[in-house]
Write an enzyme that holds these catalytic residues in place. Sequence first.
Site, mmCIF file in Angstrom:
data_model
loop_
_atom_site.group_PDB
_atom_site.id
_atom_site.type_symbol
_atom_site.label_atom_id
_atom_site.label_comp_id
_atom_site.label_asym_id
_atom_site.label_seq_id
_atom_site.Cartn_x
_atom_site.Cartn_y
_atom_site.Cartn_z
ATOM 1 N N LYS A 50 -28.613 29.925 -43.722
ATOM 2 C CA LYS A 50 -28.772 28.497 -43.286
ATOM 3 C C LYS A 50 -27.997 27.758 -43.477
ATOM 4 O O LYS A 50 -27.123 26.656 -43.062
ATOM 5 C CB LYS A 50 -30.453 28.080 -43.555
ATOM 6 C CG LYS A 50 -31.369 29.240 -42.292
ATOM 7 C CD LYS A 50 -32.371 28.184 -43.008
ATOM 8 C CE LYS A 50 -33.723 29.026 -42.725
ATOM 9 N NZ LYS A 50 -34.937 28.940 -42.625
ATOM 10 N N GLN A 94 -37.630 27.587 -48.690
ATOM 11 C CA GLN A 94 -37.654 28.603 -48.429
ATOM 12 C C GLN A 94 -39.453 29.561 -48.195
ATOM 13 O O GLN A 94 -39.795 29.458 -49.853
ATOM 14 C CB GLN A 94 -36.603 29.708 -47.993
ATOM 15 C CG GLN A 94 -36.878 30.775 -47.210
ATOM 16 C CD GLN A 94 -36.395 31.052 -45.896
ATOM 17 O OE1 GLN A 94 -35.360 30.156 -46.055
ATOM 18 N NE2 GLN A 94 -36.631 31.569 -45.630
ATOM 19 N N ASP A 117 -38.563 20.452 -42.435
ATOM 20 C CA ASP A 117 -38.905 22.166 -41.510
ATOM 21 C C ASP A 117 -40.241 21.219 -40.581
ATOM 22 O O ASP A 117 -40.846 22.093 -40.319
ATOM 23 C CB ASP A 117 -39.442 22.276 -42.792
ATOM 24 C CG ASP A 117 -38.215 23.555 -42.537
ATOM 25 O OD1 ASP A 117 -37.616 24.457 -42.354
ATOM 26 O OD2 ASP A 117 -38.291 24.221 -44.291
#
Length: 281
Positions: A50, A94, A117
Amino acid sequence: MTANILNGKELALSIRQNLKQQVDALTNKPCLAVVLAGDNEASKIYVKNKLKAAEEIGIETSLFLFDNDVTQAELENLVARLNEDKKINGIMLQLPLPDKIDEKAILNMISPEKDVDGFHPYNIGLLQNNSDNAVIAATPKGIIRLLENANVDFEGKNALVIGRSQIVGKPVAMLLLNKNCTVTVAHSKTKNLENLVAQADILVSACGCPKLIKGSWIKQDAIIVDVGINRIDGKLCGDVDFDSAKEKAKLITPVPGGVGPMTIAMLLENTFLAYKKQNKL
Ligand code: NAD
């Protein structure tokens, strides 16, 4: 007839190139904060990919690393600080976080406009309302983009989603419903999965069971999206038995090269959109 392949790698690349042009034109660049806690090897690889993808298109990144014994307070303090920091446009935590951490409590603290997200209840609510302002989780958003790009007709189609997680199954089911599909959600307690698969015009599988779905189960000319990332003898595979399914499907995503690259492209897009909203562009 062999299915056409839904090439996520190719589409993701063109999305990233397009984003790069838009980021290049900005004087101040968007900045994504990435938080990695613990020593999950897969998480480390995802984060590395990412960060690399963000940097390639000119999005700045700030990485915050913690070991396994990070405390709830340390993570909450960091999120509070990042929420206030005007230089940070997006915050990505994460998952999974170490076991003793209350993951939901921390996700819920992220300011909804920096929630790239799309996991905050506010954004989930906007998705349920079919609002254009919803920040949609990267994997479900990437799946729909891939299908739209292939001109899939959603209206009135039977869509089966296998898996009901917060990050894939539930949001993708809601997106398909918003597209006027007739949606069924299957999960680990579902009976007669094979019968449900046989009725699906569009199948999205996100259950993490290697090659569970056989070509003989699927409807002729179905559209198959395989989200699963599994390994058999070290080799990557999806939830769908690709070799047999491609003989019956009209369109099918490969693993790797299908949904995975789209997930990263959508995270970058969400970061860019967050930057634009925050800067009223
Ligand atoms: P999860 O473990 O949170 O959820 C799995 C879901 O599958 C659960 O709802 C469970 O009830 C259901 N399930 C399990 N076994 C089943 C069975 N035999 N029949 C029907 N349903 C069953 O997983 P997740 O985070 O949603 O991820 C699912 C898969 O997708 C994993 O393989 C993961 O690695 C992969 N994934 C890929 C991407 C990507 O970008 N390609 C992104 C996220 C997740």
